[in-house]
Structures are given as C-alpha cells and as structure tokens.
Design an enzyme around this catalytic site. Structure first.
Site, PDB file in Angstrom:
ATOM      1  N   HIS A 189     -34.702   7.649 -40.379  1.00 21.47           N
ATOM      2  CA  HIS A 189     -33.808   7.823 -39.227  1.00 21.47           C
ATOM      3  C   HIS A 189     -34.523   8.327 -37.987  1.00 21.47           C
ATOM      4  O   HIS A 189     -34.064   8.124 -36.871  1.00 21.47           O
ATOM      5  CB  HIS A 189     -32.601   8.668 -39.612  1.00 21.47           C
ATOM      6  CG  HIS A 189     -31.627   7.858 -40.392  1.00 21.47           C
ATOM      7  ND1 HIS A 189     -31.623   7.835 -41.766  1.00 21.47           N
ATOM      8  CD2 HIS A 189     -30.713   6.936 -39.993  1.00 21.47           C
ATOM      9  CE1 HIS A 189     -30.711   6.979 -42.170  1.00 21.47           C
ATOM     10  NE2 HIS A 189     -30.143   6.416 -41.117  1.00 21.47           N
ATOM     11  N   ARG A 296     -23.296   5.183 -35.552  1.00 22.09           N
ATOM     12  CA  ARG A 296     -23.648   6.181 -36.575  1.00 22.09           C
ATOM     13  C   ARG A 296     -23.076   7.535 -36.168  1.00 22.09           C
ATOM     14  O   ARG A 296     -23.730   8.317 -35.487  1.00 22.09           O
ATOM     15  CB  ARG A 296     -25.176   6.301 -36.706  1.00 22.09           C
ATOM     16  CG  ARG A 296     -25.874   5.095 -37.313  1.00 22.09           C
ATOM     17  CD  ARG A 296     -27.357   5.393 -37.505  1.00 22.09           C
ATOM     18  NE  ARG A 296     -28.013   4.445 -38.369  1.00 22.09           N
ATOM     19  CZ  ARG A 296     -28.699   3.378 -37.949  1.00 22.09           C
ATOM     20  NH1 ARG A 296     -28.819   3.142 -36.663  1.00 22.09           N
ATOM     21  NH2 ARG A 296     -29.282   2.574 -38.811  1.00 22.09           N
ATOM     22  N   ARG A 332     -18.688   3.716 -38.020  1.00 20.67           N
ATOM     23  CA  ARG A 332     -18.968   4.015 -39.426  1.00 20.67           C
ATOM     24  C   ARG A 332     -18.611   5.469 -39.691  1.00 20.67           C
ATOM     25  O   ARG A 332     -18.991   6.356 -38.923  1.00 20.67           O
ATOM     26  CB  ARG A 332     -20.445   3.801 -39.735  1.00 20.67           C
ATOM     27  CG  ARG A 332     -20.734   4.234 -41.157  1.00 20.67           C
ATOM     28  CD  ARG A 332     -22.141   4.037 -41.562  1.00 20.67           C
ATOM     29  NE  ARG A 332     -23.065   4.927 -40.901  1.00 20.67           N
ATOM     30  CZ  ARG A 332     -24.374   4.809 -41.023  1.00 20.67           C
ATOM     31  NH1 ARG A 332     -24.874   3.838 -41.734  1.00 20.67           N
ATOM     32  NH2 ARG A 332     -25.180   5.639 -40.421  1.00 20.67           N
ATOM     33  N   GLU A 431     -24.811  -1.770 -49.177  1.00 23.07           N
ATOM     34  CA  GLU A 431     -26.164  -1.221 -49.119  1.00 23.07           C
ATOM     35  C   GLU A 431     -26.620  -0.657 -50.462  1.00 23.07           C
ATOM     36  O   GLU A 431     -27.660  -0.041 -50.563  1.00 23.07           O
ATOM     37  CB  GLU A 431     -26.286  -0.188 -47.998  1.00 23.07           C
ATOM     38  CG  GLU A 431     -25.170   0.814 -47.894  1.00 23.07           C
ATOM     39  CD  GLU A 431     -25.281   1.725 -46.665  1.00 23.07           C
ATOM     40  OE1 GLU A 431     -26.301   1.702 -45.963  1.00 23.07           O
ATOM     41  OE2 GLU A 431     -24.341   2.484 -46.430  1.00 23.07           O
ATOM     42  N   ASN A 454     -31.373  -1.393 -44.575  1.00 19.67           N
ATOM     43  CA  ASN A 454     -32.325  -0.275 -44.722  1.00 19.67           C
ATOM     44  C   ASN A 454     -32.168   0.368 -46.094  1.00 19.67           C
ATOM     45  O   ASN A 454     -33.150   0.639 -46.787  1.00 19.67           O
ATOM     46  CB  ASN A 454     -32.067   0.803 -43.651  1.00 19.67           C
ATOM     47  CG  ASN A 454     -32.179   0.260 -42.255  1.00 19.67           C
ATOM     48  OD1 ASN A 454     -32.848  -0.740 -42.051  1.00 19.67           O
ATOM     49  ND2 ASN A 454     -31.537   0.904 -41.301  1.00 19.67           N
ATOM     50  N   ASP A 455     -30.923   0.625 -46.456  1.00 20.61           N
ATOM     51  CA  ASP A 455     -30.682   1.222 -47.763  1.00 20.61           C
ATOM     52  C   ASP A 455     -30.718   0.186 -48.877  1.00 20.61           C
ATOM     53  O   ASP A 455     -31.242   0.456 -49.951  1.00 20.61           O
ATOM     54  CB  ASP A 455     -29.330   1.949 -47.777  1.00 20.61           C
ATOM     55  CG  ASP A 455     -29.440   3.330 -47.156  1.00 20.61           C
ATOM     56  OD1 ASP A 455     -30.427   4.030 -47.452  1.00 20.61           O
ATOM     57  OD2 ASP A 455     -28.564   3.707 -46.366  1.00 20.61           O
ATOM     58  N   ARG A 465     -37.158   4.849 -48.378  1.00 19.13           N
ATOM     59  CA  ARG A 465     -37.399   4.250 -47.067  1.00 19.13           C
ATOM     60  C   ARG A 465     -38.171   5.148 -46.121  1.00 19.13           C
ATOM     61  O   ARG A 465     -38.669   4.698 -45.091  1.00 19.13           O
ATOM     62  CB  ARG A 465     -36.050   3.850 -46.441  1.00 19.13           C
ATOM     63  CG  ARG A 465     -35.143   5.030 -46.155  1.00 19.13           C
ATOM     64  CD  ARG A 465     -33.729   4.588 -45.862  1.00 19.13           C
ATOM     65  NE  ARG A 465     -33.450   4.494 -44.451  1.00 19.13           N
ATOM     66  CZ  ARG A 465     -32.244   4.310 -43.934  1.00 19.13           C
ATOM     67  NH1 ARG A 465     -31.188   4.185 -44.737  1.00 19.13           N
ATOM     68  NH2 ARG A 465     -32.062   4.246 -42.643  1.00 19.13           N
ATOM     69  N   CYS A 502     -26.483  -4.613 -40.212  1.00 16.66           N
ATOM     70  CA  CYS A 502     -26.756  -3.621 -39.183  1.00 16.66           C
ATOM     71  C   CYS A 502     -28.017  -2.814 -39.508  1.00 16.66           C
ATOM     72  O   CYS A 502     -28.247  -1.761 -38.945  1.00 16.66           O
ATOM     73  CB  CYS A 502     -25.556  -2.716 -38.976  1.00 16.66           C
ATOM     74  SG  CYS A 502     -25.028  -1.914 -40.486  1.00 16.66           S
TER      75      CYS A 502
END
Ligand code: PEP
Ligand code: MG
Length: 582
Positions: A189, A296, A332, A431, A454-455, A465, A502
């Site tokens: 992040h 986010r 989200r 995810e 990403n996840d 990650r 996303c």
C-alpha cells in the site's frame, strides 16, 4: 547503483533524507554500581518528559476534536504511573547492572507479551497502549527526535526502512520529490500511495538505509527501479534528460484523456480511477477517468486518534460523488488489516495479518463500526452515482452476511425517513481464490464483480505482496492467475453482470491487452495511468486482444506469457515502447 522494485514511475533527483521509523533498539551496556542512581534519575526524567508530552497531545486533541477523543490518553497516563512497572525496572537495574534503556525495553517487552496473551478482551486491547507509551519512554531515554513527514522544511528524497500507508498519507508532494525503502513490493500500500501522489518511488532495495546517508545526492528512477547515490555530472545530465522525456511522454498521453476507451473495432470498456483520499478527485478528473472504480475508504480513518463518524463520512462520500456527478463512484467498505493498520481501531497483533482479522471479517465482527459506514454511504447515495463494494469476500455465506448488515442499515434509514438510493448497486471484490472458484454462486447475488488482483495474486501464489525477497514470484501472468481471471469474467458474464479490475495489474499495458481480450468490462487504476491505458485500448482491436489472451492462456509459465504479451504489445502499438523507453 542499487536495483530495487519500481513502485511509482518518474525520475526524482535531489538530496536524501533518512527517515528511520524502525523499532527503537536499546543497546545492552554494563554499568557500574555507582552509576545506578544516575540511571534511575535518567529513568525518572524520561517518565516526566513522557508525561508532559502525553498531556500536551491530550490538550491538543481535546481542543481540536473534543474532550471525549482525548480520553484514550488517560489509559496511556495510567501505564506511565504503574508502580509495578516502575519498581520492576528499578529492581532489575540494581540487580543486573545494565543501562536503563536496555532494562526498560526488556521489562516493557515482557508486559506486552503478557497482555497480548490475555483472555480478557479489554486487557488484551491495552497491549497497544503499553506499546505506545513504552516507545515514547524509550525514545526519551535514547534521545531520538520524533519525526513526521508532514513538516519537512525542504524538498527531499525520503529514504526509509519502510513507510506505513499512514506515513505516506502524511507526505506532501511539495516537499517529497521521491522515496526509496528497504522493504516492500510493487503492490504494497505504500507503493500504491506513491503512485496516487505521483511521487517517483523505488521499494525493496534491502540496504538503502545502510548505504544512503542524509544529504547524499540521489537519483531515483521509479520507472526502472534504479537508485544512484552521489552520481557524477554526466549521469545526472543523462537522468535529467530521461526526466524531461518522461514528463513529455505523460503530457502527450494526456491528449488521450478525454477520448472514450473504445477499441478500433468498437468494443467500449470503462476506464476508472482508484482513490485513497477525497482530495484525489481533482487528479481523477484531470486524467480523464470515467469514474471511480475503487475508493479505499480506510484512508479516511488514518492519521487520527478517533474514527470518522457517520456525518463526517457522509460529507466525504457526498463531496466525492457530487464532484463526479453522473459518473460511477464505487465505495469499498473498510479494508483494514494486511499492511494497513489504524491506530484507533485496536486490532491485536497477528502472525499472518494478510490471512487474519481484516477487511470484511473485521466489519462483520464489529457491526456497530460497519453500520456507521454503511449508513453514511447510503445517505450519500442520493448525491451521485454511488455503488458499494465489499472487500475480501471468501464465499457466499460471508457475502450474504455483509448484504444482511447492509439491509439492516437501509431499514434503519427507512425507519428514520432518511432518503437513499433504494437501487444502489452492490458488488463483491474477488480477491480470494475461494471466491474466484465459486464465482458462479456469487454472481447470482451481486450487481458486479471487481477483481482485486493485488490480493488475488498474493493468495493464489502464496506470495506476500509486500515482501521484496519473494517479489520475483509475484507474477500477474502466472497461468494460475490468468485461468482464475478468465473464470471470474466468464462466470460474471454468464449471470449478466459486469466485471472490473481495480488492482495494479489493470494498469500495465501488456496485461491490459490480455484483460481486454478476456472480456474485462472495467479497468480501474491510479489516476496518473488512466491516459496510458486509454491509449492502449483505443489503439488495438478487440479481435487482436482476444487472440493475445487466447495464446497467452496456452503458455506454461508467467515468464513466457510476459515475453509474449510484451512482444505483441510492441507490434500492435510500437509508439508506446518507442516513446516510453530511452
Ligand atoms: C486488490 O487487492 O487488488 C485491491 C484493489 O485492494 P487493495 O490493494 O486495497 O488490497
Ligand atoms: Mg485487496
């Protein structure tokens, strides 16, 4: 020269600023019998200093946010006055004859361990108070200055072991030209924040903080993941040219920002942007995104001592939605945990935070926190085109539970006669592999899917990650990942719902080609990349992209897929490579 992981593109040139956020470590030092009284005096001074620091913070918070928010510091003051703790430090100081910072760090460490293992939830939650106060006392014993990145006096390149998302959120573009870290991966992040702030960054350099000193002169090449320490004039010149080229490239792409994302043969997809903070809406608009594909919201909770209340969240969501007018804004729900922690929501330490009590799991366990956010989103839904999306859904049971809480929130509003959009669309982030494999079931109960690549990649390949040591295994093109993505898109389409992505994968031109070919309907990414993705989509045909995806799915390794897609990208859109690279 040091090579790391490119996290945010662009070139930064300037002076280094070493920002050490690591745990303070007290060095073990023997002391003589006669030094004991002065060590005790040092300890007392540190306690007094810590007390006055806490009182000052408490006063500030009380003035700025109200006295109820200042109350959490009462718990800190209690730790500070704990006789047992103080006496234990003095006793072991006399017995072991080691310097007081060493003794103190051992004693406080023991307390933290004992409290974190308590069965009583209330006592367990005191662990972070003990940790906070312990750090403060230790800092005062060792004499380290507290630093934050919000008050830098000049333009620097920040060099750190690691930066938390809240450190990054504290940065101002005006003072931070770039940053480099020892640890972290491309989709940590911290890296995502750097991209949002358009600050060039290289992460995962492993030894940046040992090799770079404050005031060293640095070149940070966030595009290729290179850092050069004290370069000679010729190298500086070369990178200045590269910097100009990058700026020109970005400017040229901006010409495409307002064009719709339609392939040569007429397939229209949506290109949206991800935001972390409401202020980024300006960047979303400036880069021509067609909506917000991921907001986010956890960043609303960062860098503060309390949680944002319903009205505050409502105002934030309303402002974002109103500025985007008819364009869709996908909010989200709170996704804390993993590498995003919030000081005010006390989550115990876990062995595997990415597999732990995070995101929807936390929200379902704390409906009182969850509903505040859901009501705020629902109330804001009359001000624009808001959609809700749940993170980290692992299967249908959990999805139904989340929708159940949303229905309760709706009922509460109806009861109070507060308006909201009764037809608000609800989506699930896909995810987790278990969600991906049961997409046929999930698709029947939501309005859309958004693939959190990403996840999804980290969980499918078992690759953290944020860990630079295994970053080479983090491959969006791994056949397992491609197969999962294909099955998610197909399952969504079978139930007539749209499927977006996303995660960072949606922002890489080569991957865009595959995703487009697999039938993805929406691409959402950091605003700065939007024009480039629009350029790619509008310069290929859907038919060619479909063939690329078909061929890619026949290949056996991630490397093969990557080589193949990059080759096809260069053939189909030669301008991109020619202009982007040297
Ligand atoms: C993802 O996992 O791809 C995603 C978009 O969510 P985050 O990066 O916030 O975990
Ligand atoms: Mg995620």
């Amino acid at each position: 020269m040091m090579k790391g992981i490119p996290a945010s593109p662009g070139i930064a040139i300037g002076k280094a600023f070493l920002f050490d956020t690591r745990q303070l470590t007290a060095v073990e030092r023997d002391i003589k019998q006669e030094t004991i009284p002065s060590e005790i005096a040092r300890f007392e001074e540190a306690l007094i200093k810590t007390r006055s620091e806490i009182l000052a913070i408490q006063k500030k918070i009380s003035r700025e946010m109200g006295s109820q928010h200042a109350e959490i510091f009462n718990a800190h003051l209690l730790v500070l006055e704990d006789r047992m703790l103080i006496e234990e430090v003095i006793e072991s100081l006399k017995k072991d004859r080691k310097c007081v910072e060493y003794i103190f760090s051992k004693v406080i460490g023991k307390y933290i361990k004992v409290f974190s293992k308590m069965n009583d939830e209330y006592l367990k939650e005191r662990t972070s108070d003990i940790e906070d106060v312990g750090k403060r006392i230790l800092k005062n014993l060792i004499g380290v200055q507290e630093k934050t990145l919000s008050d830098l006096k000049e333009q620097v390149i920040v060099v750190a072991y690691d930066l938390s998302p809240s450190d990054t959120a504290n940065m101002h573009k005006k003072n931070v030209r770039g940053f480099v870290t020892d640890i972290g991966g491309r989709t940590s992040h911290t890296a995502i924040m750097a991209k949002s702030l358009e600050i060039p960054a290289v992460v995962g350099l492993e030894k940046a903080t040992t090799r770079i000193k404050s005031d060293d002169f640095l070149i940070v090449d966030g595009t290729d993941g290179v850092v050069i320490i004290n370069p000679d004039k010729i190298v500086v010149k070369k990178y200045e040219l590269k910097q100009q080229k990058f700026v020109r490239f970005e400017k040229t792409l901006l010409d495409f920002k307002d064009k719709p994302a339609v392939t040569i043969d007429g397939r229209k997809v949506e290109v949206s942007a991800n935001i972390e903070l409401p202020d980024e809406v300006s960047s979303v608009i400036a880069h021509g995104a067609e909506g917000i594909g991921l907001y986010r919201t956890e960043f609303l909770y960062m860098n503060r001592n309390d949680s944002p209340g319903e009205d505050e969240q409502f105002e934030a969501y309303k402002k974002v939605a109103a500025r985007l007018s008819k364009a869709s804004v996908i909010i989200r729900t709170l996704d804390l945990g993993g590498d995003k922690f919030l000081s005010q929501l006390k989550v115990p330490h876990e062995m595997n935070p990415f597999l732990g009590w995070r995101a929807i799991r936390y929200c379902l366990a704390k409906p009182e926190v969850f509903k505040v956010q859901l009501r705020a989103i629902l109330r804001a839904s009359v001000s624009g085109n808001i959609k809700i999306m749940f993170p980290m859904i692992s299967g249908l049971g959990e999805l139904r539970q989340a929708i159940g809480v949303l229905e309760e929130a709706k009922e509460e509003l109806r009861h109070k006669k507060i308006n909201f959009n009764e037809d608000i669309e609800v989506g699930a982030m896909i995810e987790i592999p278990s969600a991906a494999l049961t997409c046929d079931l999930l698709a029947k109960e939501v309005d859309f899917f958004s693939i959190g690549s990403n996840d999804l990649i980290q969980y499918s390949l078992a690759v953290d990650r944020a860990n630079e040591k295994i970053a080479y295994l983090y491959k969006p093109t791994h056949p397992a990942v491609l197969r999962l993505i294909k099955s998610i898109i197909d399952a969504g389409h079978k139930e007539n719902i749209w499927v977006g992505m996303c995660g960072e994968m949606a922002a890489e031109p080569g991957f865009v080609l595959i995703l487009l070919g697999l039938g993805l309907d929406e691409f959402s990414m950091s605003p700065v990349v939007v024009p480039e993705v629009k350029y790619v989509i509008s310069n290929v045909s859907f038919e060619d992209a479909r063939k690329v995806a078909e061929e890619a799915l026949k290949l056996s390794t991630g490397e093969e897929v990557e080589t193949f897609t990059n080759k096809r990208l260069d053939e189909l859109i030669p301008w991109l490579k020619k202009t982007k690279k040297k």
